[in-house]
Design an enzyme around this catalytic site. Structure first.
Site, PDB file in Angstrom:
ATOM      1  N   CYS A   1       0.817  -1.223   0.000  1.00 40.79           N
ATOM      2  CA  CYS A   1       0.000   0.000   0.000  1.00 40.79           C
ATOM      3  C   CYS A   1       0.849   1.272   0.000  1.00 40.79           C
ATOM      4  O   CYS A   1       0.324   2.358  -0.238  1.00 40.79           O
ATOM      5  CB  CYS A   1      -0.962   0.008   1.190  1.00 40.79           C
TER       6      CYS A   1
ATOM      7  N   HIS B   1      -2.923   7.335   2.516  1.00 36.92           N
ATOM      8  CA  HIS B   1      -3.400   6.044   2.019  1.00 36.92           C
ATOM      9  C   HIS B   1      -4.821   5.828   2.519  1.00 36.92           C
ATOM     10  O   HIS B   1      -5.128   6.078   3.682  1.00 36.92           O
ATOM     11  CB  HIS B   1      -2.477   4.933   2.513  1.00 36.92           C
TER      12      HIS B   1
ATOM     13  N   ASN C   1     -10.048   0.095   0.151  1.00 35.02           N
ATOM     14  CA  ASN C   1      -8.584   0.160   0.135  1.00 35.02           C
ATOM     15  C   ASN C   1      -8.089  -0.457  -1.174  1.00 35.02           C
ATOM     16  O   ASN C   1      -8.168  -1.674  -1.355  1.00 35.02           O
ATOM     17  CB  ASN C   1      -8.041  -0.599   1.348  1.00 35.02           C
TER      18      ASN C   1
END
Ligand code: ACO
Length: 328
Positions: free
Chosen positions: A122, A255, A285
Site C-alpha cells: 500500500c 493512504h 482500500n
C-alpha cells in the site's frame, strides 16, 4: 537538490494525473447479498467504507494501469513514446515476470524507456513516485510515468470477513517531468521487515504449485496502531525536510485504508478535516492505487490548484511507509 547536465537544479513536476475504477460500485449490502457474514452498519462504523470496485475475471492490473496512464498522458499532453521512465507499483502483478511495468510499456507502445515494478504494497505509489523523482533530479531522465495499480480482489479470502470487506481494485497514474522549479519538495521512505507478519500474503508459486497461503492475512489492530504512528511521524519528517510544518500544507492525501486511521492521523497532525482528501468511502482500500486515485479525483474536481502544497502518504505490508511533499 541535484544538478542536471547544465548544472542548473532540476526538479520533477506532476504535469498530468489519471485514474481508473473497474465495473460498477459494489455496496456493503451487495456483499451481504453475496453471502458474506457482515453488515452495512459494521463496515461503515469500523472502516467508513460504503462502496468498492472489482475487476472482471478477464481484467488485469496491467489493463487498469493502461487506462489510468492514458488519462494522465492526455492531461500532460504527452505521447507515450516520449516517456523515458515507467515505474509501476503493484503487489498483484499480472505475471511472475515480465514486470507489469514492461507489459504496460508494450501496451502503450513505448520502446526503450527504463521500466520496472516497485513492490511496497500500500506504500507502493509513494515509493514509486519518490524513486522517479530521484531519477529526474539526477538529470538522467526527463519524462516519467508513475503508476499504482492493484487487483486485491484476486488475493482476498472471501471466507475471512475481517479482511474481504476492506479492499477494492483500481489504478492511478501521474506524469512527472523535469522542470526548473519544484515540483517535488521532499520525500521519505521507510520500512521495518521485523513486522512482515502483521500484513502479508504468505504464499508462492513454486514448481508448478502454490505453496503456503495465497490469501491476504492481517492482524487488524496491530496494523491500525502502527499505521497511525508511522503516518504521523513520516508526515512531520517529510515536511521538516522541506523546511515546513505539517499545518502549512494545503492538502493531505493519506493512504485510503480506513476512515478511523485517516481521522486519527490528521487529528494528531493538527490538520483540519477539510484539508484531507478522502475516497475510502467509495473506493475501499485499493492498495498502491489508493493515493493516485484520490489525487486524480481532487485535481479533476478543482480542489487541488496550481501552486498548492500536497502531502501524499502511504503505509502497508512489509511493513512499509513513506511520504512525498510536492507543489502542484
Ligand atoms: N462484519 C461483521 N463483524 C465482523 C467483521 C465484519 N466484516 N469482521 C470482523 N467482525 C467481528 C469479529 O468477528 C469480532 O467479533 P467477536 O467480538 O464476536 O469476536 C468483532 O467484529 C471485532 O473484531 P476485530 O477484528 O477485533 O475488529 P476491529 O475493531 O479490530 O476492526 C478492522 C477490524 C476494521 C480490520 C480494524 O482492526 C482496522 O481497521 N484495522 C486496520 C487495518 C486496515 O485498515 N488494513 C488495511 C490494509 S493495511 C493498510 O492498508 C495500511
Amino acid at each position: 537538490m541535484s544538478s542536471g547536465a547544465n548544472n542548473r537544479p532540476t526538479y520533477a513536476r506532476i504535469t498530468g494525473t489519471g485514474s481508473y475504477l473497474p465495473g460498477e460500485p459494489v455496496s456493503n449490502p451487495d456483499l451481504v447479498a453475496r453471502g458474506i457474514d457482515t453488515s452495512d452498519e459494521w463496515i461503515i462504523e469500523r472502516t467508513g467504507i460504503r462502496y468498492r470496485h472489482f475487476v472482471a475475471s478477464d481484467e488485469t492490473t496491467g489493463a487498469m494501469a493502461k487506462i489510468a496512464s492514458e488519462r494522465a498522458l492526455a492531461m500532460a499532453g504527452l505521447d507515450a513514446g516520449e516517456l523515458d521512465l515507467i515505474v509501476l507499483a503493484t503487489s498483484t502483478p499480472d505475471f511472475v515476470f515480465p514486470s507489469t511495468a514492461c507489459l504496460l510499456q508494450g501496451a502503450l507502445g513505448n520502446h526503450g524507456a527504463t521500466v520496472f515494478d516497485v513492490q511496497a504494497v500500500c506504500s507502493g505509489f509513494v515509493y514509486a513516485l519518490a524513486v522517479a523523482d530521484k531519477f529526474i533530479r539526477s538529470g538522467t531522465h526527463k519524462k516519467a510515468l508513475v503508476v499504482g495499480s492493484d487487483a486485491f480482489s484476486n488475493i482476498l479470502d472471501w471466507q475471512d470477513r475481517g479482511t474481504c470487506v476492506l479492499f477494492g481494485d483500481g489504478a492511478g497514474a501521474v506524469v512527472l517531468e523535469a522542470a526548473a522549479a519544484p515540483g517535488v519538495l521532499s520525500s521519505v521512505l521507510r520500512a521495518d521487515g521485523a513486522q512482515a507478519d502483521i500484513l502479508s500474503v504468505p504464499g508462492q508459486v513454486r514448481c508448478g504449485r502454490v505453496w503456503g497461503d495465497p490469501f491476504l492475512r492481517m492482524e487488524g489492530q496491530a496494523v491500525f496502531r502502527n499505521a497511525v504512528r508511522v503516518l504521523v511521524s513520516v508526515a512531520e519528517e517529510c515536511c521538516r525536510a522541506a523546511g515546513m510544518e505539517t499545518r502549512e500544507i494545503d492538502w493531505l492525501i493519506p493512504h485510503q485504508a480506513n476512515i478511523r486511521i485517516i481521522d486519527a492521523t490528521s487529528r494528531k497532525m493538527g490538520l483540519a478535516r477539510e484539508k484531507v482528501i478522502v475516497t475510502v468511502d467509495r473506493h475501499g482500500n485499493t492498495s498502491a492505487a489508493s493515493v493516485p486515485l484520490a489525487l486524480d479525483e481532487a485535481v479533476r474536481d478543482g480542489r487541488i490548484r496550481k501552486g498548492q502544497r500536497v502531502l501524499l502518504e502511504g503505509v502497508g505490508g512489509g511493513f512499509t511507509w513513506g511520504a512525498v511533499l510536492f507543489e502542484f
